[in-house]
Design an enzyme around this catalytic site. Sequence first.
Site, PDB file in Angstrom:
ATOM      1  N   LYS A  54     -47.678  36.020 -46.484  1.00  0.00           N
ATOM      2  CA  LYS A  54     -46.460  36.781 -46.745  1.00  0.00           C
ATOM      3  C   LYS A  54     -46.837  38.260 -46.951  1.00  0.00           C
ATOM      4  O   LYS A  54     -47.761  38.559 -47.709  1.00  0.00           O
ATOM      5  CB  LYS A  54     -45.790  36.240 -48.023  1.00  0.00           C
ATOM      6  CG  LYS A  54     -44.643  37.093 -48.513  1.00  0.00           C
ATOM      7  CD  LYS A  54     -44.282  36.735 -49.942  1.00  0.00           C
ATOM      8  CE  LYS A  54     -43.304  37.685 -50.580  1.00  0.00           C
ATOM      9  NZ  LYS A  54     -43.686  38.933 -51.103  1.00  0.00           N
ATOM     10  N   LYS A  75     -46.557  44.201 -51.114  1.00  0.00           N
ATOM     11  CA  LYS A  75     -47.147  45.475 -51.533  1.00  0.00           C
ATOM     12  C   LYS A  75     -48.479  45.230 -52.220  1.00  0.00           C
ATOM     13  O   LYS A  75     -49.365  46.057 -52.179  1.00  0.00           O
ATOM     14  CB  LYS A  75     -46.249  46.159 -52.569  1.00  0.00           C
ATOM     15  CG  LYS A  75     -44.896  46.523 -52.087  1.00  0.00           C
ATOM     16  CD  LYS A  75     -44.187  47.322 -53.191  1.00  0.00           C
ATOM     17  CE  LYS A  75     -42.707  47.133 -53.149  1.00  0.00           C
ATOM     18  NZ  LYS A  75     -42.209  46.134 -54.099  1.00  0.00           N
ATOM     19  N   LYS A 108     -48.578  34.709 -58.716  1.00  0.00           N
ATOM     20  CA  LYS A 108     -49.181  35.975 -59.146  1.00  0.00           C
ATOM     21  C   LYS A 108     -50.440  35.703 -59.968  1.00  0.00           C
ATOM     22  O   LYS A 108     -51.450  36.386 -59.813  1.00  0.00           O
ATOM     23  CB  LYS A 108     -48.177  36.803 -59.960  1.00  0.00           C
ATOM     24  CG  LYS A 108     -47.139  37.468 -59.052  1.00  0.00           C
ATOM     25  CD  LYS A 108     -46.113  38.263 -59.836  1.00  0.00           C
ATOM     26  CE  LYS A 108     -45.089  38.881 -58.891  1.00  0.00           C
ATOM     27  NZ  LYS A 108     -43.887  39.350 -59.560  1.00  0.00           N
TER      28      LYS A 108
HETATM   29  P1  ADP Z   1     -43.513  42.825 -52.852  1.00  0.00           P
HETATM   30  O1  ADP Z   1     -43.817  41.351 -52.782  1.00  0.00           O
HETATM   31  O2  ADP Z   1     -43.972  43.513 -51.630  1.00  0.00           O
HETATM   32  O3  ADP Z   1     -43.987  43.493 -54.119  1.00  0.00           O
HETATM   33  P2  ADP Z   1     -40.884  42.913 -54.028  1.00  0.00           P
HETATM   34  O4  ADP Z   1     -41.274  41.822 -54.950  1.00  0.00           O
HETATM   35  O5  ADP Z   1     -40.602  44.262 -54.624  1.00  0.00           O
HETATM   36  O6  ADP Z   1     -41.949  43.021 -52.844  1.00  0.00           O
HETATM   37  O7  ADP Z   1     -39.625  42.455 -53.179  1.00  0.00           O
HETATM   38  C1  ADP Z   1     -38.498  43.221 -52.863  1.00  0.00           C
HETATM   39  C2  ADP Z   1     -37.617  42.416 -51.940  1.00  0.00           C
HETATM   40  O8  ADP Z   1     -38.257  42.245 -50.675  1.00  0.00           O
HETATM   41  C3  ADP Z   1     -37.332  40.995 -52.457  1.00  0.00           C
HETATM   42  O9  ADP Z   1     -36.024  40.652 -52.117  1.00  0.00           O
HETATM   43  C4  ADP Z   1     -38.313  40.148 -51.721  1.00  0.00           C
HETATM   44  O10 ADP Z   1     -37.877  38.814 -51.564  1.00  0.00           O
HETATM   45  C5  ADP Z   1     -38.365  40.856 -50.388  1.00  0.00           C
HETATM   46  N1  ADP Z   1     -39.652  40.636 -49.723  1.00  0.00           N
HETATM   47  C6  ADP Z   1     -40.848  41.108 -50.118  1.00  0.00           C
HETATM   48  N2  ADP Z   1     -41.804  40.736 -49.263  1.00  0.00           N
HETATM   49  C7  ADP Z   1     -41.197  40.004 -48.286  1.00  0.00           C
HETATM   50  C8  ADP Z   1     -41.650  39.345 -47.103  1.00  0.00           C
HETATM   51  N3  ADP Z   1     -42.916  39.384 -46.737  1.00  0.00           N
HETATM   52  N4  ADP Z   1     -40.748  38.674 -46.362  1.00  0.00           N
HETATM   53  C9  ADP Z   1     -39.441  38.640 -46.721  1.00  0.00           C
HETATM   54  N5  ADP Z   1     -38.954  39.255 -47.821  1.00  0.00           N
HETATM   55  C10 ADP Z   1     -39.817  39.933 -48.595  1.00  0.00           C
END
Ligand code: ADP
Length: 332
Positions: A196, A199, A117
Amino acid sequence: MSETPKKPRVLSGIQPSGDLHLGNYYAMMKPMIASQETSLLFCFIVNYHALTTVREGKNLRKGTLDAAMDFMALGLDPDKCVFWVQSEVPEVLELQWVLSCLTSMGLLERCHSYKDKVAKGIVPNSGLFTYPVLMAADILLYQAEIIPVGKDQKQHVEVTRDIAGSFNHAYGETFVLPEARIDENVAVVPGIDGQKMSKSYGNAIEIFSGENVLRKRIMSIVTDATPVEAPKDPDKCNVFQLYQLLGTPEEIQDLSGRYRNGGMGYAVAKAELFEKVNDYFKPFRERRHELASERRYVEKVLKEGAEKAGYYASKTIQKVRRKTGLSFRKFK
Ligand code: ADP
Ligand code: TRP
């Protein structure tokens, strides 16, 4: 007479920090929703975690309700699980403090998610640094055993195990050591740029986008410059990676064959991916649309969920207060 086996405790949370996407759905939301039939499921919107990056109160408020509505539209049944907003059970912050006193700086300094991050330009605050301790408190407060997540969260669950071990070592057996449940096929869902999907990276395919936005997003997935007639390697293509989430085994094999034979442009694969995503999410989108006008009902669901969660939380926190000596009054 045989005893009914105890249901395993399954828990995971999602940040209300933006629109939910295919990565969130396949790695976390879908397995969570499936577990409501067989486990004691704890599902929550982690708004304290989102405070590390979201700066507008109205965005956090809207994001929290939106995420709750998304979960419900996708099939989460509040009667079959414990479903709430993290900040409505503030005992988690007390546990976080206790756990932070047992967490070495080195353990947190090694966390990839924090380093990633910061590398992406997020200005680090101390909340972002101690984020994994709050996540450990989330998991341990509810004595959860199985944590469905994407691969990026694996290390955080390992940190939780370390912290739980330190607590148990210092104060005696108290916490169950949780395990991440990661489906290797969806461990890292790629975004439209091949990184990856996230959001916060501007590369997501959002599951509740309207049809036109969804089509545009999918048509803008980055592919290489191989000409239409040339054979293509499906395993190196983001479109094919995403298609594998939704296609049947026969459909996946058929598309893979057409990649390898040549004569098919990426636009055709994108159009087929769009059809799949659109057909799959259409009924959920319709339910989501209805829920948007049932805000009162959703708020009521979350309030009742917080009461249920509070019941489990208070049992653990009392134990922790007793063991650590924080509760100093004499017990009967
Ligand atoms: P983001 O990275 O989009 O902000 P979050 O951190 O809120 O998402 O993640 C919520 C859940 O979704 C977690 O369990 C995270 O590991 C999973 N996740 C988020 N992005 C991915 C991805 N690209 N592939 C697989 N799992 C993901
Ligand atoms: N850190 C997780 C993420 O960014 C969200 C989260 C917070 C979580 N608390 C949790 C996930 C407890 C599983 C269990 O995705």
